[in-house]
Structure formats: structure tokens, C-alpha cells
Design an enzyme around this catalytic site. Structure first.
Site, PDB file in Angstrom:
ATOM      1  N   ASN A   9       0.877  -1.171   0.000  1.00 41.28           N
ATOM      2  CA  ASN A   9       0.000   0.000   0.000  1.00 41.28           C
ATOM      3  C   ASN A   9       0.914   1.220   0.000  1.00 41.28           C
ATOM      4  O   ASN A   9       1.493   1.560   1.030  1.00 41.28           O
ATOM      5  CB  ASN A   9      -0.892  -0.024   1.249  1.00 41.28           C
ATOM      6  CG  ASN A   9      -1.729   1.242   1.381  1.00 41.28           C
ATOM      7  OD1 ASN A   9      -1.765   2.072   0.477  1.00 41.28           O
ATOM      8  ND2 ASN A   9      -2.395   1.389   2.522  1.00 41.28           N
ATOM      9  N   LYS A  11       0.149   4.229  -0.263  1.00 40.00           N
ATOM     10  CA  LYS A  11      -0.513   5.412   0.298  1.00 40.00           C
ATOM     11  C   LYS A  11      -0.299   6.599  -0.646  1.00 40.00           C
ATOM     12  O   LYS A  11      -0.209   6.404  -1.851  1.00 40.00           O
ATOM     13  CB  LYS A  11      -0.024   5.662   1.726  1.00 40.00           C
ATOM     14  CG  LYS A  11      -0.138   4.387   2.581  1.00 40.00           C
ATOM     15  CD  LYS A  11       0.022   4.598   4.049  1.00 40.00           C
ATOM     16  CE  LYS A  11      -0.173   3.273   4.767  1.00 40.00           C
ATOM     17  NZ  LYS A  11      -0.057   3.390   6.209  1.00 40.00           N
ATOM     18  N   HIS A  95      -9.436   1.241   4.860  1.00 36.28           N
ATOM     19  CA  HIS A  95      -8.167   1.417   5.583  1.00 36.28           C
ATOM     20  C   HIS A  95      -8.393   2.360   6.768  1.00 36.28           C
ATOM     21  O   HIS A  95      -9.210   3.276   6.691  1.00 36.28           O
ATOM     22  CB  HIS A  95      -7.113   1.986   4.632  1.00 36.28           C
ATOM     23  CG  HIS A  95      -5.741   1.963   5.223  1.00 36.28           C
ATOM     24  ND1 HIS A  95      -5.295   2.934   6.088  1.00 36.28           N
ATOM     25  CD2 HIS A  95      -4.733   1.065   5.095  1.00 36.28           C
ATOM     26  CE1 HIS A  95      -4.051   2.624   6.467  1.00 36.28           C
ATOM     27  NE2 HIS A  95      -3.692   1.502   5.878  1.00 36.28           N
ATOM     28  N   GLU A  97      -6.768   4.780   7.815  1.00 35.00           N
ATOM     29  CA  GLU A  97      -6.576   6.203   7.499  1.00 35.00           C
ATOM     30  C   GLU A  97      -7.844   6.774   6.868  1.00 35.00           C
ATOM     31  O   GLU A  97      -8.180   7.941   7.071  1.00 35.00           O
ATOM     32  CB  GLU A  97      -5.356   6.366   6.576  1.00 35.00           C
ATOM     33  CG  GLU A  97      -4.057   6.210   7.369  1.00 35.00           C
ATOM     34  CD  GLU A  97      -2.905   5.592   6.599  1.00 35.00           C
ATOM     35  OE1 GLU A  97      -2.922   5.599   5.363  1.00 35.00           O
ATOM     36  OE2 GLU A  97      -1.980   5.087   7.262  1.00 35.00           O
ATOM     37  N   GLU A 167      -5.240  -4.792  10.572  1.00 35.32           N
ATOM     38  CA  GLU A 167      -4.245  -3.740  10.776  1.00 35.32           C
ATOM     39  C   GLU A 167      -4.538  -3.008  12.086  1.00 35.32           C
ATOM     40  O   GLU A 167      -5.360  -2.078  12.108  1.00 35.32           O
ATOM     41  CB  GLU A 167      -4.284  -2.742   9.619  1.00 35.32           C
ATOM     42  CG  GLU A 167      -3.955  -3.339   8.270  1.00 35.32           C
ATOM     43  CD  GLU A 167      -3.324  -2.303   7.334  1.00 35.32           C
ATOM     44  OE1 GLU A 167      -2.246  -2.568   6.817  1.00 35.32           O
ATOM     45  OE2 GLU A 167      -3.922  -1.230   7.145  1.00 35.32           O
ATOM     46  N   GLY A 173       2.645   2.465  10.819  1.00 32.53           N
ATOM     47  CA  GLY A 173       3.597   3.568  10.692  1.00 32.53           C
ATOM     48  C   GLY A 173       4.313   3.930  11.977  1.00 32.53           C
ATOM     49  O   GLY A 173       4.942   4.976  12.073  1.00 32.53           O
ATOM     50  N   SER A 213       3.590  -1.888  10.356  1.00 32.79           N
ATOM     51  CA  SER A 213       5.046  -1.950  10.576  1.00 32.79           C
ATOM     52  C   SER A 213       5.649  -3.304  10.199  1.00 32.79           C
ATOM     53  O   SER A 213       6.536  -3.813  10.894  1.00 32.79           O
ATOM     54  CB  SER A 213       5.395  -1.578  12.023  1.00 32.79           C
ATOM     55  OG  SER A 213       4.981  -0.252  12.294  1.00 32.79           O
TER      56      SER A 213
HETATM   57  P1  13P Z   1       3.171   0.551   7.642  1.00 32.75           P
HETATM   58  O1  13P Z   1       3.676  -0.741   7.056  1.00 32.75           O
HETATM   59  O2  13P Z   1       3.924   1.758   7.145  1.00 32.75           O
HETATM   60  O3  13P Z   1       3.072   0.492   9.134  1.00 32.75           O
HETATM   61  O4  13P Z   1       1.673   0.762   7.101  1.00 32.75           O
HETATM   62  C1  13P Z   1       0.784  -0.300   7.220  1.00 32.75           C
HETATM   63  C2  13P Z   1      -0.421   0.019   6.462  1.00 32.75           C
HETATM   64  O5  13P Z   1      -1.191   0.894   6.810  1.00 32.75           O
HETATM   65  C3  13P Z   1      -0.678  -0.757   5.228  1.00 32.75           C
HETATM   66  O6  13P Z   1      -1.956  -0.541   4.744  1.00 32.75           O
END
Ligand code: 13P
Length: 253
Positions: A9, A11, A95, A97, A167, A173, A213
Site C-alpha cells: 500500500n 498510500k 483502511h 486512514e 491492521e 507507521g 510496521s
Molecule cells: P506501515 O507498514 O507503514 O506500518 O503501514 C501499514 C499500512 O497501513 C498498510 O496498509
């Protein structure tokens, strides 16, 4: 035996030029991998170019969101048939976010999943608890609410075309990964929910990714867990070296 699936992903990262640099390195570095499904999810503006670069390779294309209507007066939105038009096979839905920043609700997630399935896209449906919810022992309630809310009105047949990504929000992150045991516990719980709602076969077939992560250092121990069927990777998917390593390490387990 469920085939592992590793999805990057990206982003809101990468111009078209940067995206092409990355996928060219990925197609070379991953060309011999056969036992893992590999997906990259660039920003909308790079989908067409990335498709052309990965066409004929073992890397598949995914998007990061969609809107449930097919077309019309919805300024700024992208529909499921439009994603199909750019050769997407997967789409990330719900997601954290999007749930947090854009206030997406379970009901909206559900409508998006139905639109994706109708267009022949495979939704990667994200669920996960926030830190305070975990600390207040509400993890399983939140997961149950996300899973049931997302999958409302779907059939066991639909479930064959859905991937769930667990997640935990506190792991995204932050560098703070769930331990393999913490992730496994929730994955097993999710599989149980699917079994109860859609039958034993659907539960057994469902692929559940872990996200939060994930790095080349922790992927092997995570994907060795019986109910972890791959990963949804953010930061570590933005560099060819780490994503290639990660895919290869997940395939050897
Ligand atoms: P990270 O791997 O940067 O923690 O992000 C995970 C994520 O949100 C994947 O959709």
C-alpha cells in the site's frame, strides 16, 4: 493450503516516474516468485503507467479506494468500473486512514465492497482496533463490529473473493508491530467470525493479511503463524530492496 498474498500500500506516495522506477525493480527482483501473490497499490494517477510496466509479470495491480456509484455527479471520486478500466484486480477498502481522516463508516465500507465485487475487483478489507481500544480490552468487540459491518448482506460465495487485512491502528507507521502471537490471536478470531457467519469452507478459504510496521525483519515470524496469510505493507513497500526481501521471506515459510 492458502496462498500467501503480499500487497504494497503505497498510500499517497510516488509520482509516475518514481512509481515506474520502483515497479521496474520489482518485476526484475521478483520474477521467479511463484508461491506468493504479489500486489502493488499505487496512487490513482499512476495506475495506468504501472499497469503497463507490470503487464505480463507476476505482479498484480490494486487501488487504494473507490466510490460505490458507477458514474455520475460525484466530483473527485473514482468508481469500481473505472478501476477495472485501468486493469486493477484488487482494491483496498476501509483502511484505518480512511476511517479516521475521511470518517468512513462500516456502512460505507460495506457499499464499497459490494461495488468492488460487482465490478469483479477483489477487495482487501481492513479492520483493526485503536490503541485505547486494545488497552480497554475492546479489541475483539471492535474487530467483530468491523467484520460484521463490512460484510453485511454478502454471501459465502462472495467471501471467496474477499481478503481481510488485520491492521491494528497502533502498529501502522509506528515501528511497533503486533507480536506474532498478538496478530495470530486476532486472525484466528476473524476466521472464527467468518466460519460462524458464512460456513466452515468460507472460514477455511479466507486469506487474512496482517498489516502494521511489517518489515523484512519481522515478516518470517508473522507469516509462520497458522492464520496469517500474508501482509499489507506500507513503508517497507516503498523501496524495492525491502519489498523484494519481504516477499521472498514470506514465501519461504
Ligand atoms: P506501515 O507498514 O507503514 O506500518 O503501514 C501499514 C499500512 O497501513 C498498510 O496498509
Amino acid at each position: 493450503m492458502r496462498k500467501k498474498i503480499i500487497a504494497g500500500n503505497w498510500k499517497m506516495n510516488k509520482t509516475i516516474t518514481e512509481a515506474l522506477d520502483l515497479v521496474r525493480a520489482l518485476t526484475l527482483g521478483l520474477k521467479d516468485v511463484k508461491d506468493v501473490d504479489i500486489v502493488v497499490c499505487p496512487v490513482f494517477t499512476a495506475l495506468h503507467s504501472v499497469h503497463q510496466a507490470i503487464d505480463g509479470s507476476n505482479i498484480m495491480l490494486g487501488a487504494q479506494n473507490l466510490f460505490w456509484e458507477e458514474k455520475g455527479a460525484f466530483t473527485g471520486e473514482i468508481s469500481a468500473p473505472m478501476l477495472k478500466d485501468t486493469h486493477c484486480e484488487y482494491v483496498i477498502i476501509g483502511h484505518s486512514e480512511r476511517r479516521t481522516i475521511f470518517k468512513e463508516t462500516n456502512e460505507q465500507v460495506n457499499r464499497k465492497i459490494k461495488a468492488a465485487l460487482k465490478a469483479g475487483l477483489l477487495p482487501i478489507v481492513c479492520v483493526g482496533e485503536r490503541l485505547e481500544e486494545r488497552e480497554n480490552n475492546r479489541t475483539f468487540d471492535v474487530i467483530k463490529d468491523h467484520v460484521h459491518g463490512a460484510l453485511e448482506g454478502l454471501s459465502a460465495d462472495n467471501l471467496a473473493n474477499i481478503i481481510i487485512a488485520y491492521e491494528p491502528v497502533w502498529a501502522i507507521g509506528t515501528g511497533r508491530t503486533a507480536t506474532p502471537a498478538q496478530a495470530q490471536e486476532v486472525h484466528a478470531f476473524i476466521r472464527g467470525l467468518i466460519r460462524d457467519a458464512f460456513g466452515a469452507d468460507a472460514g477455511q478459504r479466507l486469506r487474512i493479511q496482517y498489516g502494521g510496521s511489517v518489515t523484512p525483519e519481522n515478516i518470517a515470524s508473522l507469516s509462520a503463524q497458522p492464520d496469517i496469510d500474508g501482509a499489507l505493507v506500507g513503508g517497507a513497500s516503498l523501496k524495492a530492496e525491502s519489498f523484494i526481501q519481504l516477499v521472498k521471506l514470506s514465501s519461504s515459510t
